[in-house]
Design an enzyme around this catalytic site. Structure first.
Site, short mmCIF file in Angstrom:
data_model
loop_
_atom_site.label_atom_id
_atom_site.label_comp_id
_atom_site.label_asym_id
_atom_site.label_seq_id
_atom_site.Cartn_x
_atom_site.Cartn_y
_atom_site.Cartn_z
N ALA A 73 -21.54 96.15 22.12
CA ALA A 73 -21.54 94.80 22.60
C ALA A 73 -22.91 94.29 23.48
CB ALA A 73 -20.11 94.42 23.53
N THR A 74 -23.38 95.00 24.22
CA THR A 74 -24.57 95.10 24.79
C THR A 74 -25.64 94.42 23.89
OG1 THR A 74 -24.25 96.84 26.43
CG2 THR A 74 -26.42 96.00 26.23
N ASN A 153 -13.67 92.92 31.98
CA ASN A 153 -13.68 94.43 32.02
C ASN A 153 -13.25 94.93 33.52
OD1 ASN A 153 -16.45 93.10 32.63
ND2 ASN A 153 -16.84 95.19 33.18
N GLN A 181 -13.76 93.32 25.59
CA GLN A 181 -12.51 93.96 25.88
C GLN A 181 -11.33 93.30 25.49
OE1 GLN A 181 -12.12 96.39 28.32
NE2 GLN A 181 -13.93 96.74 29.03
N ALA A 202 -16.71 98.89 19.43
CA ALA A 202 -15.52 99.74 18.92
C ALA A 202 -14.98 100.53 20.05
CB ALA A 202 -16.11 100.58 17.68
N HIS A 203 -15.98 100.97 20.62
CA HIS A 203 -15.51 102.08 21.74
C HIS A 203 -14.44 101.69 22.97
CE1 HIS A 203 -18.08 101.96 25.56
NE2 HIS A 203 -18.69 100.94 24.84
N THR A 242 -31.37 100.40 9.39
CA THR A 242 -30.76 100.99 8.53
C THR A 242 -29.11 101.10 9.08
OG1 THR A 242 -32.31 102.29 7.67
CG2 THR A 242 -30.13 103.03 7.09
N CYS A 328 -20.46 101.07 35.30
CA CYS A 328 -21.91 100.69 35.26
C CYS A 328 -22.54 100.35 36.87
CB CYS A 328 -22.22 99.51 34.60
SG CYS A 328 -21.20 99.01 33.19
C1 LIG Z 1 -18.11 97.55 27.57
C2 LIG Z 1 -18.42 96.17 27.62
C3 LIG Z 1 -19.69 95.57 27.37
C4 LIG Z 1 -20.95 96.83 26.62
O1 LIG Z 1 -20.45 97.15 25.49
P1 LIG Z 1 -21.26 98.25 24.53
O2 LIG Z 1 -20.62 98.39 23.18
O3 LIG Z 1 -20.80 99.53 25.55
O4 LIG Z 1 -22.63 97.83 24.67
C5 LIG Z 1 -20.02 94.39 27.26
N1 LIG Z 1 -19.18 93.37 27.76
C6 LIG Z 1 -17.87 93.83 28.31
C7 LIG Z 1 -16.99 92.98 28.75
C8 LIG Z 1 -17.77 95.29 27.94
O5 LIG Z 1 -16.50 95.60 28.60
#
Ligand SMILES: *Cc1c(COP(=O)(O)O)cnc(C)c1O
Length: 386
Positions: A73-74, A153, A181, A202-203, A242, A328
């Site tokens: 997401a970053t 988050n 989220q 995904a995580h 890739t 973070c």
């Molecule tokens: C975790 C999070 C991100 C960052 O996502 P990554 O996949 O770890 O880069 C961005 N925005 C929100 C709201 C998040 O909770």
């Protein structure tokens, strides 16, 4: 040694074994480059990517050609924010976002400010929600982008994305939402929500780290975006590099599993969350951060009077793995920017706890957590007053 109970599911989650199982063949057997169009190794990998793309697209009611895979997401947020700024700067230089956004939105926006863009960071109401009238009033003739996260988050608050999207649509402004989220936790529909760009990862839903996606609307309106990573032209030129087939397959599997029992799992987590809140709110001087109803089922964020935040975290550490504020920023002694935006004075905002309940947490664990947290707060308060 017993490891502490894991309640930091907003930071990341334990990977579901079914995700690993789905990924495995794509490391060894089907290892081809999805871009290799001249042989079967490439075709196999490409077919797997196509299927995964289609699952993720369906999950948000998009077309599969509108899904661009990223490292998370970053990266998706950076591509959306900087990509729009670069593609539309001749139209305008004003961007609107919110003070409670993730740093992966705040920082790219601040970077754009340093390049001469004008960014408005809107405040939120006491419950963490954005006032739509304030948004409407903030829109200027040269506003090119609005970015408001779907679910927060830290405090789990869910914004009224459809209405925010409708305001943007009416004013012909591109609307981005960070749904890191939200995916797999609430139902998402980019059509109904009037969303033009949506960041996913995904995580946070028991997939693996390092894979995510950006939804980019292709019609009504078609969104232009300047790519931020150039190279082989993968992902329709938006994001070269890739493709990582196993991660992409695992991402789709994580989304599929989460959507399978979304309602039942939400009810289960909500019951656990409400139990925890009911127990903790028996104490004096405990405050809920964020709206109680319009929030993620597994989120509880509280502030606590009369205790030191870092002492509290330290005392809980051996039994419960959680964080104050966001992962973070939890190493710093600065109070969370999200809690500050709710209007907390610094001392209260510092003594705060974020409980993030996930798929693998049990009733028994939450009972232990409630008991241990109550005991710890009482102990610290007693120690303080003597
Ligand atoms: C975790 C999070 C991100 C960052 O996502 P990554 O996949 O770890 O880069 C961005 N925005 C929100 C709201 C998040 O909770």
């Amino acid at each position: 040694m017993n490891r502490p109970i894991y309640l930091d599911n907003h930071a990341t989650t334990q990977v579901d074994k079914r995700v690993i199982t789905a990924m495995m063949p794509y490391f060894t057997d089907y290892f081809g480059n999805p871009s290799s169009s001249a042989h079967v190794y490439g075709w196999e990998a490409e077919a797997a990517v196509k299927q995964a793309r289609s699952i993720i697209a369906q999950a948000i009611n998009a077309d599969e050609t509108e899904i661009i895979f990223t490292s998370g997401a970053t990266e998706a947020n950076n591509l959306a924010i900087k990509g729009v700024a670069e593609a539309y700067f001749t139209k305008g230089k004003h961007i609107i976002t919110v003070q409670t956004e993730h740093n992966a939105i705040i920082e790219p926006c601040q970077y754009l400010q340093s390049l001469g863009f004008e960014v408005t960071f809107l405040p939120v109401e006491k419950n963490g929600l954005l006032d739509l009238n304030l948004l409407s009033k903030t829109i200027q003739d040269d506003t090119i982008l609005v970015s408001v996260m779907t679910a927060n988050n830290e405090i789990g608050v869910i914004q009224d994305i459809s209405k925010i999207g409708a305001v943007c649509r009416k004013n012909e402004i591109i609307f981005h939402t960070d749904s890191a989220q939200a995916i797999g936790k609430i139902s998402l529909d980019v059509q109904k929500m009037n969303v033009d760009l949506m960041s996913l990862t995904a995580h946070k839903i028991h997939g693996i780290k390092g894979i995510g996606a950006l939804y980019i609307r292709r019609k009504n309106p078609r969104v232009k975006l300047a790519s931020q990573i150039q190279g082989g032209g993968q992902e329709r030129g938006f994001r070269s590099g890739t493709l990582c087939t196993p991660q992409i397959v695992g991402f789709a599997e994580a989304v599929k599993i989460a959507l399978q029992d979304l309602d039942a799992e939400n009810q289960r987590q909500q019951k656990l969350r409400n139990y925890l809140w009911q127990k903790l709110s028996l104490l004096d001087g405990i405050y809920l951060n964020g709206d109680l109803n319009q929030r993620l089922a597994g989120n509880l964020n509280i502030s606590i009077d009369g205790v030191d935040g870092s002492a509290l975290l330290l005392a809980l550490q051996s039994a419960i793995a959680l964080s104050s504020g966001s992962a973070c920023s939890s190493n710093s002694t600065k109070p969370s920017h999200v809690l500050k935006a709710l209007g907390h004075p610094d001392n209260l905002a510092k003594a705060s706890l974020r409980f993030g309940i996930g798929r693998f947490n049990t009733q028994e664990e939450i009972e232990k957590v409630a008991e241990f947290t109550l005991k710890t707060i009482n102990n610290l308060r007693q120690f303080r007053s003597t």
